[in-house]
Design an enzyme around this catalytic site. Sequence first.
Site, short mmCIF file in Angstrom:
data_model
loop_
_atom_site.label_atom_id
_atom_site.label_comp_id
_atom_site.label_asym_id
_atom_site.label_seq_id
_atom_site.Cartn_x
_atom_site.Cartn_y
_atom_site.Cartn_z
CG ASN A 18 -1.70 1.17 1.25
OD1 ASN A 18 -2.60 1.47 0.32
ND2 ASN A 18 -2.07 1.91 2.29
CG HIS A 20 -0.49 6.09 4.53
ND1 HIS A 20 -2.05 6.34 4.49
CD2 HIS A 20 -0.12 6.73 5.65
CE1 HIS A 20 -2.49 7.06 5.52
NE2 HIS A 20 -1.41 7.36 6.07
CB SER A 47 5.18 5.10 4.33
OG SER A 47 5.45 6.02 5.02
CG ASP A 56 -2.81 3.54 6.64
OD1 ASP A 56 -2.64 3.02 5.58
OD2 ASP A 56 -3.40 4.36 6.97
#
Length: 104
Positions: A18, A20, A47, A56
């Site tokens: 992911n 972020h 990130s 997250d």
Amino acid sequence: MRIIPPRFVGEFKNRMINLHPSLLPAFKGKDAIKQAFEYGVKICGCSVHYVSDELDGGKIISQKSVEIDPAWSLAELEQKVHEAEHILLPQTIADIAEGKIAVG
């Protein structure tokens, strides 16, 4: 943007990433850039992390920082972080594909 069900995450542990818009573990969740801007941090960024059951919260793979100019508006900061994301994500994917970053 959605939270993936834990069962699905478990099936693909350490195989989903992911992007972020914060330097995790700071400013998790929605509106991370706005959170950083309003908090008054001097450096923020983005990130890439493995997806986990925690929002997250997966292991951080890579990060790119952005020094904040105090004269910037929120919109300018958002633009700078998105520019950093456009560099970080493709580079991280390439590093994973080339074996420079170990999966898991």
